[in-house]
Design a protein around this motif. Sequence first.
Motif, PDB file in Angstrom:
ATOM      1  N   ILE A 560       0.974  -1.202   0.115  1.00 45.24           N
ATOM      2  CA  ILE A 560      -0.002  -0.153  -0.140  1.00 45.24           C
ATOM      3  C   ILE A 560       1.134   1.365   0.041  1.00 45.24           C
ATOM      4  CG2 ILE A 560      -1.715   1.267   1.243  1.00 45.24           C
ATOM      5  CD1 ILE A 560      -1.317  -2.428   2.064  1.00 45.24           C
ATOM      6  N   VAL A 561       0.387   2.120  -1.048  1.00 45.37           N
ATOM      7  CA  VAL A 561       1.417   3.229  -0.898  1.00 45.37           C
ATOM      8  C   VAL A 561       0.411   4.572  -0.815  1.00 45.37           C
ATOM      9  CG1 VAL A 561       3.031   4.764  -2.473  1.00 45.37           C
ATOM     10  CG2 VAL A 561       3.162   2.348  -2.658  1.00 45.37           C
ATOM     11  N   LEU A 562       0.507   5.377  -0.079  1.00 43.93           N
ATOM     12  CA  LEU A 562      -0.637   6.529   0.263  1.00 43.93           C
ATOM     13  C   LEU A 562       0.372   7.759   0.021  1.00 43.93           C
ATOM     14  CD1 LEU A 562      -2.325   5.271   3.187  1.00 43.93           C
ATOM     15  CD2 LEU A 562      -2.859   5.126   0.961  1.00 43.93           C
ATOM     16  N   ASN A 563       0.183   8.741  -1.273  1.00 42.55           N
ATOM     17  CA  ASN A 563       1.071   9.815  -1.404  1.00 42.55           C
ATOM     18  C   ASN A 563       0.071  10.841  -0.905  1.00 42.55           C
ATOM     19  OD1 ASN A 563       2.717  11.926  -2.193  1.00 42.55           O
ATOM     20  ND2 ASN A 563       2.248  11.640  -4.290  1.00 42.55           N
ATOM     21  N   ASN A 564       0.276  11.540   0.138  1.00 48.77           N
ATOM     22  CA  ASN A 564      -0.308  12.755   0.561  1.00 48.77           C
ATOM     23  C   ASN A 564       0.396  14.039   0.303  1.00 48.77           C
ATOM     24  OD1 ASN A 564      -2.393  13.932   2.277  1.00 48.77           O
ATOM     25  ND2 ASN A 564      -1.027  13.900   4.105  1.00 48.77           N
ATOM     26  N   ASN A 565       1.223  13.929  -0.608  1.00 54.61           N
ATOM     27  CA  ASN A 565       1.764  15.174  -1.128  1.00 54.61           C
ATOM     28  C   ASN A 565       1.191  15.545  -2.418  1.00 54.61           C
ATOM     29  OD1 ASN A 565       3.825  16.606  -2.296  1.00 54.61           O
ATOM     30  ND2 ASN A 565       5.351  16.050  -1.059  1.00 54.61           N
ATOM     31  N   GLN A 566       1.047  16.861  -2.430  1.00 57.79           N
ATOM     32  CA  GLN A 566       0.293  17.498  -3.551  1.00 57.79           C
ATOM     33  C   GLN A 566       1.019  16.834  -5.113  1.00 57.79           C
ATOM     34  OE1 GLN A 566      -2.759  18.705  -3.620  1.00 57.79           O
ATOM     35  NE2 GLN A 566      -2.950  19.149  -1.693  1.00 57.79           N
ATOM     36  N   LYS A 567       2.331  16.718  -4.883  1.00 56.69           N
ATOM     37  CA  LYS A 567       3.104  16.380  -6.201  1.00 56.69           C
ATOM     38  C   LYS A 567       3.199  14.995  -6.307  1.00 56.69           C
ATOM     39  CE  LYS A 567       5.746  20.928  -5.827  1.00 56.69           C
ATOM     40  NZ  LYS A 567       6.960  21.349  -5.806  1.00 56.69           N
ATOM     41  N   ALA A 568       3.670  14.669  -7.601  1.00 57.68           N
ATOM     42  CA  ALA A 568       3.908  13.344  -7.834  1.00 57.68           C
ATOM     43  C   ALA A 568       5.530  12.907  -6.973  1.00 57.68           C
ATOM     44  CB  ALA A 568       3.924  12.955  -9.269  1.00 57.68           C
ATOM     45  N   GLN A 569       5.419  11.596  -6.698  1.00 55.73           N
ATOM     46  CA  GLN A 569       6.793  11.139  -6.097  1.00 55.73           C
ATOM     47  C   GLN A 569       7.202   9.955  -6.744  1.00 55.73           C
ATOM     48  OE1 GLN A 569       8.072  12.946  -3.245  1.00 55.73           O
ATOM     49  NE2 GLN A 569       6.740  14.518  -4.013  1.00 55.73           N
ATOM     50  N   LYS A 570       8.520   9.721  -6.917  1.00 52.50           N
ATOM     51  CA  LYS A 570       9.248   8.896  -7.305  1.00 52.50           C
ATOM     52  C   LYS A 570       9.686   7.938  -6.005  1.00 52.50           C
ATOM     53  CE  LYS A 570      10.165  10.338 -12.094  1.00 52.50           C
ATOM     54  NZ  LYS A 570      11.312  10.640 -12.946  1.00 52.50           N
ATOM     55  N   LEU A 571       9.584   6.696  -6.086  1.00 50.04           N
ATOM     56  CA  LEU A 571      10.112   5.585  -4.865  1.00 50.04           C
ATOM     57  C   LEU A 571      11.226   4.948  -5.681  1.00 50.04           C
ATOM     58  CD1 LEU A 571       6.664   4.735  -3.293  1.00 50.04           C
ATOM     59  CD2 LEU A 571       8.097   6.913  -3.016  1.00 50.04           C
ATOM     60  N   ASP A 572      12.315   4.963  -4.727  1.00 48.76           N
ATOM     61  CA  ASP A 572      13.318   3.904  -5.191  1.00 48.76           C
ATOM     62  C   ASP A 572      12.930   2.612  -4.620  1.00 48.76           C
ATOM     63  OD1 ASP A 572      15.657   2.569  -5.482  1.00 48.76           O
ATOM     64  OD2 ASP A 572      17.008   3.807  -4.624  1.00 48.76           O
ATOM     65  N   LEU A 573      12.603   1.579  -5.149  1.00 43.26           N
ATOM     66  CA  LEU A 573      11.954   0.294  -4.783  1.00 43.26           C
ATOM     67  C   LEU A 573      12.955  -0.473  -3.853  1.00 43.26           C
ATOM     68  CD1 LEU A 573       9.527  -0.454  -7.533  1.00 43.26           C
ATOM     69  CD2 LEU A 573       9.129   0.437  -5.360  1.00 43.26           C
ATOM     70  N   LYS A 574      14.128  -0.086  -4.053  1.00 45.19           N
ATOM     71  CA  LYS A 574      15.044  -0.904  -3.405  1.00 45.19           C
ATOM     72  C   LYS A 574      15.082  -0.674  -1.919  1.00 45.19           C
ATOM     73  CE  LYS A 574      19.020  -0.628  -6.898  1.00 45.19           C
ATOM     74  NZ  LYS A 574      20.396  -0.110  -7.222  1.00 45.19           N
ATOM     75  N   ARG A 575      14.575   0.538  -1.404  1.00 41.39           N
ATOM     76  CA  ARG A 575      14.184   0.601  -0.025  1.00 41.39           C
ATOM     77  C   ARG A 575      13.372  -0.426   0.435  1.00 41.39           C
ATOM     78  NH1 ARG A 575      10.871   5.211   2.876  1.00 41.39           N
ATOM     79  NH2 ARG A 575      11.592   5.024   5.024  1.00 41.39           N
ATOM     80  N   PHE A 576      12.486  -0.720  -0.447  1.00 40.40           N
ATOM     81  CA  PHE A 576      11.385  -1.599   0.069  1.00 40.40           C
ATOM     82  C   PHE A 576      11.634  -3.102  -0.183  1.00 40.40           C
ATOM     83  CE2 PHE A 576       9.833   2.749  -1.190  1.00 40.40           C
ATOM     84  CZ  PHE A 576       9.515   3.140   0.092  1.00 40.40           C
ATOM     85  N   SER A 577      12.610  -3.524  -0.199  1.00 36.89           N
ATOM     86  CA  SER A 577      12.996  -4.864  -0.697  1.00 36.89           C
ATOM     87  C   SER A 577      12.687  -5.807   0.250  1.00 36.89           C
ATOM     88  CB  SER A 577      14.373  -4.965  -1.158  1.00 36.89           C
ATOM     89  OG  SER A 577      15.287  -4.551   0.045  1.00 36.89           O
ATOM     90  N   GLU A 578      12.455  -5.585   1.586  1.00 32.74           N
ATOM     91  CA  GLU A 578      12.110  -6.316   2.640  1.00 32.74           C
ATOM     92  C   GLU A 578      10.456  -6.675   2.380  1.00 32.74           C
ATOM     93  OE1 GLU A 578      11.699  -6.531   7.411  1.00 32.74           O
ATOM     94  OE2 GLU A 578      12.519  -4.850   6.592  1.00 32.74           O
ATOM     95  N   GLY A 579       9.877  -5.683   1.882  1.00 35.94           N
ATOM     96  CA  GLY A 579       8.441  -5.976   1.837  1.00 35.94           C
ATOM     97  C   GLY A 579       8.161  -6.642   0.357  1.00 35.94           C
ATOM     98  N   ILE A 580       9.072  -6.077  -0.686  1.00 40.43           N
ATOM     99  CA  ILE A 580       8.581  -6.554  -2.149  1.00 40.43           C
ATOM    100  C   ILE A 580       9.300  -8.003  -2.342  1.00 40.43           C
ATOM    101  CG2 ILE A 580       9.208  -6.246  -4.451  1.00 40.43           C
ATOM    102  CD1 ILE A 580       9.264  -3.264  -3.706  1.00 40.43           C
ATOM    103  N   GLN A 581      10.428  -8.284  -1.457  1.00 45.28           N
ATOM    104  CA  GLN A 581      10.826  -9.781  -1.630  1.00 45.28           C
ATOM    105  C   GLN A 581      11.153 -10.133  -3.048  1.00 45.28           C
ATOM    106  OE1 GLN A 581       8.565 -12.375   0.759  1.00 45.28           O
ATOM    107  NE2 GLN A 581       9.459 -11.771   2.817  1.00 45.28           N
ATOM    108  N   ASN A 582      10.771 -11.125  -3.645  1.00 38.65           N
ATOM    109  CA  ASN A 582      11.314 -11.623  -4.950  1.00 38.65           C
ATOM    110  C   ASN A 582      10.118 -11.374  -5.971  1.00 38.65           C
ATOM    111  OD1 ASN A 582       9.455 -13.416  -4.058  1.00 38.65           O
ATOM    112  ND2 ASN A 582      10.520 -15.282  -4.911  1.00 38.65           N
ATOM    113  N   HIS A 583       9.227 -10.444  -5.479  1.00 38.48           N
ATOM    114  CA  HIS A 583       8.133 -10.297  -6.347  1.00 38.48           C
ATOM    115  C   HIS A 583       8.464  -9.380  -7.837  1.00 38.48           C
ATOM    116  CE1 HIS A 583       5.987 -11.625  -2.914  1.00 38.48           C
ATOM    117  NE2 HIS A 583       5.086 -12.239  -3.752  1.00 38.48           N
ATOM    118  N   LYS A 584       8.100  -9.603  -8.693  1.00 38.05           N
ATOM    119  CA  LYS A 584       8.653  -8.501  -9.893  1.00 38.05           C
ATOM    120  C   LYS A 584       7.581  -7.750 -10.172  1.00 38.05           C
ATOM    121  CE  LYS A 584      12.530 -10.692  -9.877  1.00 38.05           C
ATOM    122  NZ  LYS A 584      13.714 -10.255  -9.397  1.00 38.05           N
ATOM    123  N   SER A 585       6.363  -7.778 -10.167  1.00 34.74           N
ATOM    124  CA  SER A 585       5.327  -6.728 -10.632  1.00 34.74           C
ATOM    125  C   SER A 585       3.902  -7.159  -9.840  1.00 34.74           C
ATOM    126  CB  SER A 585       5.000  -7.374 -11.933  1.00 34.74           C
ATOM    127  OG  SER A 585       4.361  -8.581 -11.921  1.00 34.74           O
TER     128      SER A 585
END
Length: 614
Positions: A560-585
Motif C-alpha cells: 500500500i502506497v499513500l501519497n499525501n503530497n500534492q506532487k507526484a513522487q518517485k520511490l526507489d524500490l530498493k528501499r522496500f526490498s524487505e516488503g517486495i521480496q522476490n516479486h517482480k510486478s
Amino acid sequence: MKKLNTIILLLILNISFAQVQKIEPEFWWSGMKSTELQLLVYGKNISDLKPEISGDIQIKEVQKVENPNYLFVTIDTKGIQPGKVKLNFKKGKKITQSFDYEFKSRENNSADRKGFDSSDVFYLLMPDRFSNGKTRNDFPYDSSEGVDRNNPNGRHGGDIQGIINNLDYLNELGVTTIWSTPMFEDNEPVYSYHGYAQSDYYQIDPRYGTNEDYKRLANELHKREMKLVKDYVTNHWGSKHWIIKDLPSKDWIHYWENGENGFQRSNYRMTTQFDGNAAKIDAEGCMDGWFDTTMPDMNQKNPLVLNYMVQNAIWWIEYANLDGLRVDTYSYNDKEGIAEWTKRIMNEYPNFNIVGEIWMHDQAQMAYWQKDSKIGAIQGFNSHLPSVMDFTLHDAIGTIFKEEPSWDKGMIKVYENFTNDFLYPDIDNIMVFAENHDTSRFNEIYPNIEDYKLALSLIMTVRGIPQIYYGSEIGMKGDKSKGDGDIRRDFPGGWQGDKNNAFTESGRTTEQKAYFDFTKKLLNWRKGNSAIHKGKTLHYVPQENVYVYFRHDENQRVMIVLNNNQKAQKLDLKRFSEGIQNHKSGKDILSDKEFNLNNELEIKGKTALIIELK
C-alpha cells in the motif's frame, strides 16, 4: 348497604395495591450456561405477595428492596425443558395472580455463535436519519416526540423498515455489518432521536417499529450473510425510564445529594479509572457523575442493577440473534462492574464479540481496556472486553491531510500510531475509523474526493475492523460546530419526495457516483483478502509525506502506497526490498494498472495505490 359497599371497595383497593404489572424478562430460554435467572417483578405493593413456581423448579431467593413495588425472584433453571410453567403470586394461602412463564428453545448453535471480526466492514447508521420505510409510525400515540424534519435536533422518521428496504444497497456497497445507534425506546420529550437516553430496555422504540421488526432486520441481514451489532448503553439510562421514575432503591443510580434530582455532571476525566495518583473525589466525579441531565448514571456496584443489564443483553442476543454489541461510554462505567458484565456475556457466548467506546487519546490508556491487557494486569484488572476503538488513529486522520508535513506532522502521525501496536493484546480486534456520529464528518473537514480516497484506502488496509459512517460513501458533509444535527443529516432518497435518491445508481449525482463507485470497489475487494484481515504489517517511515506499508500472510502480499503530497513522487524500490521480496510486478486494485517493481515506482500526488504482488 353502605357498610357492604365500603367492604367491597376495600377489597378492590387491596387487590389493586398488590398486583403484578410487569415481569422482566418476560420469557427466557432453556439450555443456557448460566442456570440462574432473576425475575424483576413490579406492581403496587407487590412485596406483600409470595411467588411460587409450578413443577420441580426451585426458587433460590426472593429479594425485597426499599420500594415495596418490587420483588427480585431468583430461580434455578438447570434442566428446565422448553415450555410454559405456572408462576403464581399468593397473599397468604390465596393465589391472587397467575402467569404462564415460557422457556423457549434456543436456535441451533446459539451458544457458539460467531461474532464480528477483522474480515468485516462496519456501516454505522442512525436509524432516524437513514430511511423512513413506514410513515404510519411517525407519530405513535404513546410517544412524546413526533416527526419534524425541519428541526435538525428532532425526529425525522427513519425506521427499521427503511433499513430493510435498503439492505441490497449496503450489500452492493460491500458492507458486511450494520452498527445502528440505539433503537430501544427513548421517550424524552425533546432531542430523543439519537436514542442514548433509553426509557425501556425491553422494547424497540415504536417510531422505529416493533421488537419483531428488529428481529426481522437481523434475519434479513443474515440472508445476505451480513451481521447486526446492537449499540448497548450500560453507563446511563434515560430519565423517562419506568424504573428510574420509581426506583427500586436509591442506590439503583448514582444519586448526588447536593444536586437537583440527584444530578451532578461527570467531569469526563476517564484517566481517573486507573490513575494511581488520582484523588477519590475526582474518580467518583467521572464514574458516578451523570453524562447529561436526562441520563441518570447507573450504579453497577449494585448487583441487582448489574444482573438486570447482563440478562437484558443476553435476552436481546438470543431474541434477535445478534452478531455483536457496541458498548457506549464503556470507560465511564464502574470498572469492576462493567468487567463483570462483559465477562458474563462472553462466558455465555465464547465466540461472540463486543467493542467498547474508549474515547481516549493515548494508546496505552486505550489498550488498558482490552481483554488480557498487560497494562491492566499491573493493577490486577481485566476488562474481558474483546475489542476497543482506535481513537488515536481517528485523531491523526483528522489533521494529516491538510497540514504541512514535518517531523511530527503529516503521515508520520499514522506511522507513529502503529508503532504502539505492541500495547494491545489482540491488535486485529481493534475498530478503525475516520469519523462517527459524534465527530465532524470527514468530507466536511476534507471537501475533496482525493483525501477521501486516501483515508478510505488507509482504513480498509490496516490491521483491525474498519468502520465507515452512513452517507460518507456518497460524499455527505456535516459540521460538528453547527450541532449534532448537522453531522446526522438525512440520507438523500430515504424519504418520499426527496429530489435526490442516492440509494439508486440512476439517482446519484456525478459527485455521489464517484464516491460510491470508489467505496464499492475497495470494500468488495477487501472481502476476499486474508492478508488484510489477519496478516502481519511491515511499514516504513514516511518520506515526502508518502507512507508505504505491506500486509502479508503465507498466501498473499499487498503493498500500500499513500501519497499525501500534492506532487507526484518517485520511490526507489530498493528501499522496500524487505516488503517486495522476490516479486517482480503487481496490480493496483484501484486503477487496475500493472506495475513493474524492479527499480522505481512513480505515484501521482494525493493518490493511493493498493498493489497485489504477483
